[in-house]
Design a protein around this motif. Structure first.
Motif, short mmCIF file in Angstrom:
data_model
loop_
_atom_site.label_atom_id
_atom_site.label_comp_id
_atom_site.label_asym_id
_atom_site.label_seq_id
_atom_site.Cartn_x
_atom_site.Cartn_y
_atom_site.Cartn_z
N ARG A 167 0.88 -1.32 -0.02
CA ARG A 167 0.01 -0.13 -0.11
C ARG A 167 0.70 1.19 -0.05
N ASN A 168 1.88 1.42 0.68
CA ASN A 168 2.65 2.32 0.85
C ASN A 168 3.73 2.82 -0.16
N MET A 169 4.27 1.73 -0.83
CA MET A 169 5.05 1.51 -1.99
C MET A 169 4.36 2.64 -3.16
N ALA A 170 3.10 1.96 -3.25
CA ALA A 170 2.40 2.95 -4.41
C ALA A 170 2.00 4.41 -3.96
N VAL A 171 2.09 4.78 -2.85
CA VAL A 171 2.31 6.11 -2.30
C VAL A 171 3.76 6.70 -2.48
N GLU A 172 4.69 6.07 -2.13
CA GLU A 172 6.14 6.68 -2.27
C GLU A 172 6.53 6.70 -3.75
N ARG A 173 5.96 6.18 -4.82
CA ARG A 173 6.59 6.03 -6.06
C ARG A 173 6.05 7.66 -6.70
N THR A 174 5.09 8.16 -6.16
CA THR A 174 5.07 9.53 -6.62
C THR A 174 5.61 10.73 -5.99
N HIS A 175 6.51 10.45 -5.00
CA HIS A 175 7.46 11.38 -4.29
C HIS A 175 8.33 11.91 -4.99
N ALA A 176 8.97 11.12 -5.94
CA ALA A 176 10.19 11.77 -6.80
C ALA A 176 9.78 12.68 -7.66
N ARG A 177 8.43 12.45 -8.05
CA ARG A 177 7.90 13.78 -8.96
C ARG A 177 7.58 14.87 -8.30
N TRP A 178 7.15 14.88 -7.23
CA TRP A 178 6.84 15.78 -6.31
C TRP A 178 8.14 16.40 -5.95
N TRP A 179 9.07 15.84 -5.47
CA TRP A 179 10.47 16.33 -5.10
C TRP A 179 10.88 17.10 -6.29
N GLN A 180 10.82 16.74 -7.48
CA GLN A 180 11.05 17.57 -8.67
C GLN A 180 10.47 19.03 -8.83
N ASP A 181 9.03 18.77 -8.46
CA ASP A 181 8.09 19.96 -8.65
C ASP A 181 8.71 20.84 -7.64
N TRP A 182 9.19 20.55 -6.30
CA TRP A 182 9.43 21.40 -5.16
C TRP A 182 10.96 22.03 -5.79
N ALA A 183 11.68 21.38 -6.36
CA ALA A 183 13.00 21.87 -6.89
C ALA A 183 12.75 22.94 -8.09
N ALA A 184 11.79 22.71 -8.95
CA ALA A 184 11.40 23.35 -10.13
C ALA A 184 10.80 24.83 -9.32
N ALA A 185 10.17 24.83 -8.17
CA ALA A 185 9.91 26.29 -7.61
C ALA A 185 11.08 27.19 -7.07
N HIS A 186 12.23 26.46 -6.99
CA HIS A 186 13.47 27.22 -6.62
C HIS A 186 14.26 27.29 -8.00
N ARG A 187 13.83 27.19 -9.25
CA ARG A 187 14.31 27.33 -10.23
C ARG A 187 15.26 26.54 -10.69
N ILE A 188 15.08 25.26 -10.27
CA ILE A 188 16.01 24.10 -10.51
C ILE A 188 15.30 23.35 -11.61
N ASP A 189 15.89 23.38 -12.77
CA ASP A 189 15.43 22.67 -14.02
C ASP A 189 15.35 21.09 -13.88
N LYS A 190 14.08 20.47 -14.37
CA LYS A 190 14.03 19.22 -13.84
C LYS A 190 14.70 18.45 -14.63
N SER A 191 15.32 18.86 -15.57
CA SER A 191 16.20 17.97 -16.54
C SER A 191 17.50 17.50 -15.87
N VAL A 192 17.73 18.31 -14.65
CA VAL A 192 18.67 17.83 -13.79
C VAL A 192 18.67 16.39 -13.34
#
Length: 204
Positions: A38-63
């Motif tokens: 159950r929790n692995m399914a939740v955790e799989r989305t978190h890498a994308r959310w981390w990228q969104d957080w970085a993008a808010a700080h002007r870090i290009d997602k291509s990194v």
């Protein structure tokens, strides 16, 4: 950026614990498997959310599409988590990954989310930028306690509980060092003292 590989790999640590869980329909094995799946399914989305957080700080997602060199302390934590998940007992895997790492993560996520809310409201896509922080500030308050219940059900002997304690203490130390190494790249404050003296996650 240097912390991202740990976020990305987190479901893999849980998958390793799942593979290490004995087969069969008895308890507590069934509860452990159900909880991890159950929790692995939740955790799989978190890498994308981390990228969104970085993008808010002007870090290009291509990194994040490129190979990221991690500090030695992060590599040491990664190595320890996968080792306990694969080669330790199920209780040790849960203790290192889902208690010792997720617990402090929820604590610092709540602190950062609270301190940074005014900042993120001024950014484009502020709700998207906060998703990782808000999610961990909320459910990482529950996951470690749920994991602790499962650990208690899996670790029945004194030697098993001793091994669990060692896994928690080692993972906490490595996690603090990993955070310090990442934060030092940005000149941020150190977290070692904060985690080591956490009233919730200190090992009694």
């Amino acid at each position: 950026i240097s912390f991202y590989p740990l976020v990305e790999a987190f479901p893999l640590y849980m998958a390793a614990t799942l593979l290490n869980t004995p087969s069969g329909d008895s308890e507590p094995q069934r509860s452990v498997r159900d909880w991890l799946i159950r929790n692995m399914a939740v955790e799989r989305t978190h890498a994308r959310w981390w990228q969104d957080w970085a993008a808010a700080h002007r870090i290009d997602k291509s990194v994040f599409a490129e190979r990221i060199e991690v500090p030695a302390a992060v590599a040491a934590l990664q190595s320890y988590l996968i080792d306990r998940a694969r080669c330790g007992s199920v209780a040790e895997g849960l203790a290192a990954v889902n208690y010792a790492v997720e617990g402090p993560t929820g604590q610092w996520a709540r602190s950062v989310a609270s301190a940074g809310r005014r900042v993120y409201t001024a950014l484009d896509h502020s709700a998207r930028a906060r998703r990782w922080l808000d999610a961990h500030a909320h459910y990482d308050d529950h996951h470690p306690q749920e994991a602790l219940v499962l650990i208690a059900r899996c670790a029945n002997s004194g030697s098993e509980r001793t091994a669990v304690r060692a896994a928690i203490e080692t993972a906490l130390d490595l996690y603090a060092s990993a955070l310090d190494s990442c934060l030092s790249l940005e000149g941020a404050d150190r977290y070692t003292h904060w985690i080591a003296n956490s009233p919730v996650y200190a090992v009694d």
